[in-house]
Design a protein around this motif. Structure first.
Motif: not given
Length: 407
Positions: A244, A33, A240
């Motif tokens: 996200q 990230p 991730t």
């Protein structure tokens, strides 16, 4: 007493060594990230980076594992491998583009490939039969779980947050060189094999064609392909995904990944120890069933406090890795073929599960959303489960009992 003393010393050194392999290997997942924001990368790039390392790991593991079996001493290959992957990891902090990062991760895969087959062949030779499964499980699963997935996330995320992601890569060079020195001074050049010759032995020459004709070895290769798909997909995309899709902060993400690592560490030795008592095959089947539920937890649980214990209870698959990737093969082939067999199982598994699957998962995630990677992971462990039913038992306690019953 001397043998037990060396067995324990070797166990500690190889535990730290292979654990640090995964500290370096998983660093990219935890730091991605931060790297993505700096270098402008996406999920497809992450998949390709994971695949490049796995491809080179696979090729290196197969070739150097077989090469090591032809050498009287494997220690120096192991030491050079540790030094090389440490330097490649540190140099990953110098990259300025996706291509340069791809190159360094690929080179790191070359260096890391032979570490597991050589380490496990040394440990299998030095271990007493009643502790073989436990010892190999501690190195194969508990070590990367503790060092690579429990200790690594908070340290790497802290360094990346306060000092930048490049500093996190640079920091790996000192422990890597210390581990290489420990191996150089405290690992023996030669090992006495502790009754490592099962009733399923298939010859003395490390012939890959002959290995592939053995049912257990072939099944372990296929299980490796799909189980590594489960593992690499989860470990590459979960950080991730949590930030996200679930909207968790870096600190919460690090805590959940730490929970994965803690489960990896604990189940790594529990599954192996239970297999010494109850057999390799039933434990592989049982804990693979449970592992298939882990991606479902990530998909359908939205509360971090609920996710943490469920992740721990279902992330059992890394304990199973020891069985099909190390212990069952080591008990199936002669001691002189162990590194070759382990390199073959790991290598082909990495080619499919570590090279092909992450690329497919990365492009699928960009096209359909990150949720699809969890379904891909679940499919991998489910197929591994089905294949496990066809294995032949190799645990000494079960084999000896069967021979006594037949007599």
């Amino acid at each position: 007493m001397k043998i037990n003393s060396y067995e324990n010393r070797l166990l500690v050194i190889l535990f730290i060594g292979f654990g640090f392999v995964f500290f370096d290997r998983l660093a990219l997942s935890f730091l991605f990230p931060f790297i993505a924001k700096d270098l402008g990368l996406n999920n497809s790039h992450l998949g390709m980076l994971s695949s490049a390392l796995s491809l080179m790991w696979a090729i290196s593991g197969m070739t150097l594992g077989a090469y090591a079996d032809r050498k009287e001493s494997k220690k120096y290959i192991l030491v050079l491998s540790v030094i090389a992957f440490t330097l490649c990891s540190a140099m990953s902090g110098m990259v300025t583009s996706f291509i340069s990062l791809l190159i360094f991760r690929g080179l790191m895969g070359v260096a890391e490939g032979p570490v597991l087959p050589i380490s496990q062949s040394l440990l299998a030779a030095a271990s007493s039969p009643k502790r073989r499964g436990l010892n190999m499980g501690l190195v194969n699963a508990s070590a990367p779980g503790l060092i690579g997935a429990v200790i690594a996330p908070p340290i790497l995320i802290w360094i990346a947050t306060d000092y930048g992601w490049r500093s996190a890569f640079y920091a790996t060079i000192i422990p890597g060189l210390v581990i290489a020195a420990l191996m150089m001074f405290f690992v023996r050049n030669k090992h006495v094999h502790q009754d490592l010759q099962s009733s399923h032995a298939i010859g003395n020459k490390a012939d890959i064609k002959t290995l592939l004709k053995n049912k257990n070895i072939l099944l372990c290769i296929l299980i490796s392909c799909f189980y590594i798909s489960w593992f690499i997909t989860l470990v590459s995309f979960t950080p991730t995904y949590l930030m996200q899709v679930k909207g968790f902060s870096p600190e919460v993400m690090g805590g959940i990944m730490g929970s994965l690592g803690f489960a990896w560490m604990v189940w790594g030795f529990i599954v192996s120890a239970l297999s010494d008592r109850f057999g390799r095959k039933p434990m592989l089947i049982l804990f693979t069933m449970i592992a298939t539920l882990c991606p479902m937890v990530l998909l359908f649980v939205d509360d971090a406090s609920t996710m943490l214990p469920l992740i721990f209870l279902t992330y059992t698959g890394l304990g199973c890795f020891t069985l099909f990737m190390a212990t069952i093969p080591a008990e199936t082939v002669p001691a002189t073929q162990v590194a070759t067999a382990l390199g073959l199982i790991m290598g082909i598994g990495e080619l499919f599960g570590g090279f092909i699957t992450p690329v497919v998962a990365g492009f699928a995630a960009d096209a359909y959303g990150l949720q699809i990677v969890m379904w891909i992971a679940a499919a991998g462990s489910l197929i591994a489960l089905l294949l496990s039913f066809f294995l032949t038992e190799t645990a000494p306690i079960k084999v000896n009992k069967a021979q006594l019953s037949a007599a």
